[in-house]
Design a protein around this motif. Structure first.
Motif, mmCIF file in Angstrom:
data_model
loop_
_atom_site.group_PDB
_atom_site.id
_atom_site.type_symbol
_atom_site.label_atom_id
_atom_site.label_comp_id
_atom_site.label_asym_id
_atom_site.label_seq_id
_atom_site.Cartn_x
_atom_site.Cartn_y
_atom_site.Cartn_z
ATOM 1 N N UNK A 22 0.791 -1.227 0.000
ATOM 2 C CA UNK A 22 0.000 0.000 0.000
ATOM 3 C C UNK A 22 0.821 1.274 0.000
ATOM 4 N N UNK A 23 2.124 1.153 0.265
ATOM 5 C CA UNK A 23 2.971 2.350 0.272
ATOM 6 C C UNK A 23 3.126 2.871 -1.152
ATOM 7 N N UNK A 24 2.825 4.136 -1.302
ATOM 8 C CA UNK A 24 2.802 4.748 -2.636
ATOM 9 C C UNK A 24 4.125 4.584 -3.380
ATOM 10 N N UNK A 25 5.245 4.794 -2.715
ATOM 11 C CA UNK A 25 6.539 4.723 -3.397
ATOM 12 C C UNK A 25 6.997 3.293 -3.664
ATOM 13 N N UNK A 26 6.413 2.312 -2.975
ATOM 14 C CA UNK A 26 6.820 0.919 -3.169
ATOM 15 C C UNK A 26 5.844 0.175 -4.067
ATOM 16 N N UNK A 27 4.610 0.077 -3.612
ATOM 17 C CA UNK A 27 3.589 -0.630 -4.376
ATOM 18 C C UNK A 27 3.978 -2.059 -4.677
ATOM 19 N N UNK A 28 3.414 -2.610 -5.729
ATOM 20 C CA UNK A 28 3.652 -4.007 -6.101
ATOM 21 C C UNK A 28 5.084 -4.242 -6.567
ATOM 22 N N UNK A 29 5.804 -3.173 -6.928
ATOM 23 C CA UNK A 29 7.184 -3.328 -7.388
ATOM 24 C C UNK A 29 8.078 -3.962 -6.330
ATOM 25 N N UNK A 30 7.707 -3.787 -5.069
ATOM 26 C CA UNK A 30 8.543 -4.319 -3.998
ATOM 27 C C UNK A 30 8.670 -5.838 -4.102
ATOM 28 N N UNK A 31 7.661 -6.503 -4.642
ATOM 29 C CA UNK A 31 7.712 -7.959 -4.750
ATOM 30 C C UNK A 31 8.713 -8.444 -5.797
ATOM 31 N N UNK A 32 9.205 -7.548 -6.639
ATOM 32 C CA UNK A 32 10.238 -7.915 -7.616
ATOM 33 C C UNK A 32 11.625 -7.947 -6.996
ATOM 34 N N UNK A 33 11.760 -7.429 -5.796
ATOM 35 C CA UNK A 33 13.076 -7.359 -5.174
ATOM 36 C C UNK A 33 13.526 -8.742 -4.711
ATOM 37 N N UNK A 34 14.842 -8.895 -4.609
ATOM 38 C CA UNK A 34 15.407 -10.187 -4.224
ATOM 39 C C UNK A 34 16.507 -10.012 -3.178
ATOM 40 N N UNK A 35 16.838 -11.120 -2.541
ATOM 41 C CA UNK A 35 17.980 -11.168 -1.635
ATOM 42 C C UNK A 35 19.245 -11.294 -2.484
ATOM 43 N N UNK A 36 20.419 -11.201 -1.876
ATOM 44 C CA UNK A 36 21.650 -11.397 -2.659
ATOM 45 C C UNK A 36 21.723 -12.773 -3.331
ATOM 46 N N UNK A 37 20.985 -13.757 -2.809
ATOM 47 C CA UNK A 37 20.958 -15.091 -3.403
ATOM 48 C C UNK A 37 19.885 -15.221 -4.483
ATOM 49 N N UNK A 38 19.183 -14.135 -4.760
ATOM 50 C CA UNK A 38 18.172 -14.140 -5.804
ATOM 51 C C UNK A 38 16.803 -14.619 -5.359
ATOM 52 N N UNK A 39 16.608 -14.774 -4.062
ATOM 53 C CA UNK A 39 15.307 -15.208 -3.559
ATOM 54 C C UNK A 39 14.334 -14.049 -3.461
ATOM 55 N N UNK A 40 13.122 -14.284 -3.917
ATOM 56 C CA UNK A 40 12.044 -13.313 -3.745
ATOM 57 C C UNK A 40 11.384 -13.579 -2.389
ATOM 58 N N UNK A 41 10.466 -12.711 -2.014
ATOM 59 C CA UNK A 41 9.708 -12.923 -0.774
ATOM 60 C C UNK A 41 8.919 -14.226 -0.864
ATOM 61 N N UNK A 42 8.472 -14.588 -2.054
ATOM 62 C CA UNK A 42 7.746 -15.852 -2.217
ATOM 63 C C UNK A 42 8.672 -17.041 -2.000
ATOM 64 N N UNK A 43 9.899 -16.978 -2.466
ATOM 65 C CA UNK A 43 10.869 -18.042 -2.194
ATOM 66 C C UNK A 43 11.024 -18.237 -0.684
ATOM 67 N N UNK A 44 11.205 -17.127 0.019
ATOM 68 C CA UNK A 44 11.434 -17.181 1.462
ATOM 69 C C UNK A 44 10.233 -17.790 2.170
ATOM 70 N N UNK A 45 9.058 -17.260 1.878
ATOM 71 C CA UNK A 45 7.837 -17.753 2.529
ATOM 72 C C UNK A 45 7.585 -19.221 2.197
ATOM 73 N N UNK A 46 7.812 -19.606 0.963
ATOM 74 C CA UNK A 46 7.583 -20.994 0.554
ATOM 75 C C UNK A 46 8.510 -21.945 1.297
ATOM 76 N N UNK A 47 9.769 -21.583 1.402
ATOM 77 C CA UNK A 47 10.742 -22.436 2.069
ATOM 78 C C UNK A 47 10.495 -22.585 3.557
ATOM 79 N N UNK A 48 9.819 -21.593 4.133
ATOM 80 C CA UNK A 48 9.529 -21.625 5.565
ATOM 81 C C UNK A 48 8.118 -22.111 5.873
ATOM 82 N N UNK A 49 7.347 -22.383 4.830
ATOM 83 C CA UNK A 49 5.992 -22.896 5.038
ATOM 84 C C UNK A 49 4.977 -21.850 5.432
ATOM 85 N N UNK A 50 5.181 -20.629 5.053
ATOM 86 C CA UNK A 50 4.266 -19.529 5.390
ATOM 87 C C UNK A 50 3.171 -19.443 4.327
ATOM 88 N N UNK A 51 2.162 -20.280 4.480
ATOM 89 C CA UNK A 51 1.127 -20.454 3.457
ATOM 90 C C UNK A 51 0.389 -19.153 3.152
#
Length: 112
Positions: A22-51
């Motif tokens: 909901x942050x105006x300057x971030x929006x949905x673009x934030x989900x394109x960001x990755x960790x240095x290993x190339x993991x997205x937030x979905x990678x992280x949540x999936x690996x930890x079982x955060x359904x």
């Protein structure tokens, strides 16, 4: 990756995800960001079982379903490898539903 997004993914905090989206300057673009290993937030949540978090992230930005990290893993790979079957099942459902939208992407691409 924004540290707040990383923390939200690790904790499975969908309220924090919604606030970041909901942050105006971030929006949905934030989900394109990755960790240095190339993991997205979905990678992280999936690996930890955060359904719930994984479901919210995938619903917001479906391209994350086929995002590969530096090791070539998709979020589904990480969920399956970690034995997080509830997340894996949810991701397979999303991938199956999205298949018609991505004719160039097959489920086989996600597994091999």
């Amino acid at each position: 990756m924004d540290p707040r997004l990383h923390k939200a993914a690790v904790q499975g905090n969908t309220a924090s995800l919604a606030a970041l989206l909901g942050e105006k300057q971030l929006g949905a673009k934030i989900l394109n960001s990755t960790t240095p290993q190339g993991n997205t937030a979905l990678h992280i949540a999936a690996g930890l079982g955060r359904v719930a978090f994984a479901e919210a992230a995938a619903a917001e930005h479906g391209d994350l379903l086929v995002a590969r990290n530096d090791q070539g893993d998709t979020p589904l790979h990480l969920a399956a490898r970690a034995g997080k079957m509830a997340v894996a099942d949810m991701l397979i459902t999303f991938i199956t539903m999205a298949g018609a939208c991505w004719p160039e992407v097959s489920v086989r691409f996600l597994f091999f």
